[in-house]
Design a protein around this motif. Structure first.
Motif, mmCIF file in Angstrom:
data_model
loop_
_atom_site.group_PDB
_atom_site.id
_atom_site.type_symbol
_atom_site.label_atom_id
_atom_site.label_comp_id
_atom_site.label_asym_id
_atom_site.label_seq_id
_atom_site.Cartn_x
_atom_site.Cartn_y
_atom_site.Cartn_z
ATOM 1 N N LYS A 140 0.849 -1.181 0.000
ATOM 2 C CA LYS A 140 0.000 0.000 0.000
ATOM 3 C C LYS A 140 0.889 1.236 0.000
ATOM 4 O O LYS A 140 1.818 1.341 0.799
ATOM 5 N N LYS A 141 0.612 2.146 -0.925
ATOM 6 C CA LYS A 141 1.344 3.414 -0.958
ATOM 7 C C LYS A 141 0.328 4.544 -0.879
ATOM 8 O O LYS A 141 -0.705 4.533 -1.559
ATOM 9 N N ASP A 142 0.624 5.508 -0.034
ATOM 10 C CA ASP A 142 -0.271 6.645 0.171
ATOM 11 C C ASP A 142 0.410 7.925 -0.276
ATOM 12 O O ASP A 142 1.572 8.186 0.092
ATOM 13 N N LYS A 143 -0.310 8.707 -1.050
ATOM 14 C CA LYS A 143 0.188 10.007 -1.497
ATOM 15 C C LYS A 143 -0.172 11.034 -0.437
ATOM 16 O O LYS A 143 -1.198 11.710 -0.502
ATOM 17 N N VAL A 144 0.707 11.148 0.561
ATOM 18 C CA VAL A 144 0.384 11.945 1.735
ATOM 19 C C VAL A 144 1.684 12.297 2.476
ATOM 20 O O VAL A 144 2.690 11.600 2.327
ATOM 21 N N THR A 145 1.648 13.357 3.242
ATOM 22 C CA THR A 145 2.789 13.695 4.094
ATOM 23 C C THR A 145 2.768 12.835 5.349
ATOM 24 O O THR A 145 1.723 12.269 5.723
ATOM 25 N N LEU A 146 3.893 12.764 6.024
ATOM 26 C CA LEU A 146 3.948 12.018 7.280
ATOM 27 C C LEU A 146 3.007 12.639 8.304
ATOM 28 O O LEU A 146 2.355 11.922 9.063
ATOM 29 N N GLN A 147 2.922 13.946 8.306
ATOM 30 C CA GLN A 147 2.069 14.634 9.274
ATOM 31 C C GLN A 147 0.600 14.226 9.121
ATOM 32 O O GLN A 147 -0.132 14.128 10.111
ATOM 33 N N ASP A 148 0.168 13.981 7.896
ATOM 34 C CA ASP A 148 -1.239 13.669 7.638
ATOM 35 C C ASP A 148 -1.507 12.180 7.448
ATOM 36 O O ASP A 148 -2.661 11.780 7.276
ATOM 37 N N ALA A 149 -0.477 11.372 7.460
ATOM 38 C CA ALA A 149 -0.631 9.950 7.153
ATOM 39 C C ALA A 149 -1.307 9.193 8.280
ATOM 40 O O ALA A 149 -1.110 9.489 9.464
ATOM 41 N N GLN A 150 -2.107 8.196 7.886
ATOM 42 C CA GLN A 150 -2.634 7.219 8.838
ATOM 43 C C GLN A 150 -1.664 6.046 8.856
ATOM 44 O O GLN A 150 -1.430 5.418 7.824
ATOM 45 N N LEU A 151 -1.108 5.770 10.017
ATOM 46 C CA LEU A 151 -0.112 4.712 10.119
ATOM 47 C C LEU A 151 -0.715 3.462 10.755
ATOM 48 O O LEU A 151 -1.712 3.524 11.464
ATOM 49 N N TYR A 152 -0.061 2.343 10.490
ATOM 50 C CA TYR A 152 -0.522 1.045 10.983
ATOM 51 C C TYR A 152 0.575 0.405 11.826
ATOM 52 O O TYR A 152 1.752 0.744 11.677
ATOM 53 N N PRO A 153 0.231 -0.529 12.695
ATOM 54 C CA PRO A 153 1.264 -1.213 13.471
ATOM 55 C C PRO A 153 2.310 -1.839 12.553
ATOM 56 O O PRO A 153 1.965 -2.424 11.516
ATOM 57 N N CYS A 154 3.569 -1.709 12.915
ATOM 58 C CA CYS A 154 4.631 -2.228 12.049
ATOM 59 C C CYS A 154 5.750 -2.847 12.873
ATOM 60 O O CYS A 154 5.910 -2.571 14.065
ATOM 61 N N ASP A 155 6.526 -3.693 12.205
ATOM 62 C CA ASP A 155 7.675 -4.356 12.830
ATOM 63 C C ASP A 155 8.986 -3.676 12.468
ATOM 64 O O ASP A 155 9.944 -3.703 13.244
ATOM 65 N N VAL A 156 9.049 -3.120 11.270
ATOM 66 C CA VAL A 156 10.284 -2.529 10.753
ATOM 67 C C VAL A 156 9.961 -1.179 10.136
ATOM 68 O O VAL A 156 8.978 -1.042 9.391
ATOM 69 N N VAL A 157 10.787 -0.178 10.426
ATOM 70 C CA VAL A 157 10.648 1.155 9.836
ATOM 71 C C VAL A 157 11.873 1.451 8.982
ATOM 72 O O VAL A 157 13.005 1.383 9.467
ATOM 73 N N PHE A 158 11.628 1.752 7.714
ATOM 74 C CA PHE A 158 12.670 2.278 6.827
ATOM 75 C C PHE A 158 12.492 3.798 6.797
ATOM 76 O O PHE A 158 11.589 4.306 6.149
ATOM 77 N N PHE A 159 13.349 4.510 7.496
ATOM 78 C CA PHE A 159 13.226 5.971 7.531
ATOM 79 C C PHE A 159 14.187 6.530 6.487
ATOM 80 O O PHE A 159 15.370 6.728 6.736
ATOM 81 N N ASP A 160 13.640 6.807 5.301
ATOM 82 C CA ASP A 160 14.456 7.162 4.142
ATOM 83 C C ASP A 160 14.054 8.517 3.571
ATOM 84 O O ASP A 160 14.017 8.703 2.358
ATOM 85 N N ALA A 161 13.754 9.450 4.452
ATOM 86 C CA ALA A 161 13.433 10.806 4.026
ATOM 87 C C ALA A 161 14.694 11.520 3.551
ATOM 88 O O ALA A 161 15.805 11.071 3.796
ATOM 89 N N PHE A 162 14.503 12.665 2.865
ATOM 90 C CA PHE A 162 15.649 13.500 2.541
ATOM 91 C C PHE A 162 16.361 13.913 3.829
ATOM 92 O O PHE A 162 15.794 13.868 4.919
ATOM 93 N N ALA A 163 17.595 14.358 3.696
ATOM 94 C CA ALA A 163 18.434 14.688 4.845
ATOM 95 C C ALA A 163 17.774 15.731 5.753
ATOM 96 O O ALA A 163 16.970 16.549 5.282
ATOM 97 N N PRO A 164 18.083 15.704 7.045
ATOM 98 C CA PRO A 164 17.507 16.670 7.983
ATOM 99 C C PRO A 164 17.692 18.127 7.560
ATOM 100 O O PRO A 164 16.842 18.974 7.846
ATOM 101 N N SER A 165 18.778 18.423 6.876
ATOM 102 C CA SER A 165 19.008 19.803 6.424
ATOM 103 C C SER A 165 18.057 20.207 5.303
ATOM 104 O O SER A 165 17.860 21.398 5.058
ATOM 105 N N LYS A 166 17.462 19.208 4.617
ATOM 106 C CA LYS A 166 16.577 19.481 3.485
ATOM 107 C C LYS A 166 15.095 19.379 3.868
ATOM 108 O O LYS A 166 14.263 20.114 3.360
ATOM 109 N N GLN A 167 14.768 18.438 4.717
ATOM 110 C CA GLN A 167 13.385 18.247 5.176
ATOM 111 C C GLN A 167 13.375 18.124 6.699
ATOM 112 O O GLN A 167 13.059 17.071 7.250
ATOM 113 N N PRO A 168 13.710 19.180 7.404
ATOM 114 C CA PRO A 168 13.844 19.095 8.863
ATOM 115 C C PRO A 168 12.571 18.670 9.578
ATOM 116 O O PRO A 168 12.630 18.034 10.631
ATOM 117 N N GLU A 169 11.409 18.988 9.000
ATOM 118 C CA GLU A 169 10.152 18.665 9.676
ATOM 119 C C GLU A 169 9.949 17.160 9.840
ATOM 120 O O GLU A 169 9.273 16.711 10.777
#
Length: 230
Positions: A140-169
């Protein structure tokens, strides 16, 4: 996040994208393919499975669908190991077909070339819907920001956002907390980022944090575990 995107070739021969407005690449210059294998497969999926044998299906959440490389490699992993995976990813700014259709990931590793049809299937799958893509991979892929996303229980998180200097939020403690709250006991969080503030925030949020050797061209990366409930 608008701006021109162009395809670049990284040091291992695999493609990545360069966002001209952000002046940022989607993967490491030192090798997109090697980075994904190192951070998300070896220190992600393989590590989680070593601690949790036969605990299926594996539920994965990814911040940043991007080029689809991590998703595709995970699908290949699931099929090769015959382990069912439920994969949820978010991406507010999908790349166009004229871009993803030129990416060379399916030619980069001839050993998994026969999975090539799934790369396009992942990109053409409807947004904001879910369903099986292959025998062992539900997506499932959602066209949404993390702030607005509905998340589900998970076992593994791949945190692959742009660098903190580019997307600090996306790297703020509040955003991290939203993700960590969805992690099940024993869950794993992995990212290429080794920023000290990230590690401090993850510790404050109750995770056991490890600093590990980074992929080629990067000294360190971060992995963290959610402590099992007693």
């Amino acid at each position: 996040m608008s701006g021109k995107i162009k395809i670049i070739t990284t040091e291992d021969g695999s493609h990545s994208l360069y966002h001209e407005e952000l002046q940022e690449t989607y993967h490491s210059f030192h090798g997109a393919y090697r980075e994904s294998i190192h951070v998300f497969m070896i220190y992600g999926l393989d590590s989680w499975l070593a601690r949790n044998p036969r605990k299926y299906p594996i539920r994965i959440f990814e911040v940043g669908f991007g080029t689809g490389l991590n998703v595709w490699l995970t699908l290949v992993w699931a099929e090769q190991n015959q382990i069912p995976v439920l994969y949820h990813t978010i991406e507010p700014h999908p790349i166009e077909k004229e871009i993803y259709s030129q990416l060379n990931y399916i030619e980069h590793d001839h050993g998994i070339w026969h999975f090539h049809k799934y790369f396009e299937a992942l990109h053409t799958a409807p947004w904001n819907e879910g369903g099986p893509v292959s025998e062992y991979f539900n997506f499932k892929k959602d066209k949404v920001t993390l702030q607005d996303a509905q998340l589900y229980p998970c076992d593994v998180v791949f945190f692959d956002a742009f660098a903190p200097s580019k997307q600090p939020e996306l790297w703020e403690k509040e955003s991290l907390e939203k993700v960590i709250e969805t992690m099940r006991p024993g869950g794993l969080f992995t990212t290429y980022c080794a920023m000290g503030q990230l590690k401090r925030d993850l510790k404050d949020l109750g995770l056991e944090v490890e600093t590990l050797p980074g992929p080629p061209g990067k000294k360190e990366m971060t992995r963290a575990w959610k402590i099992n409930a007693q």
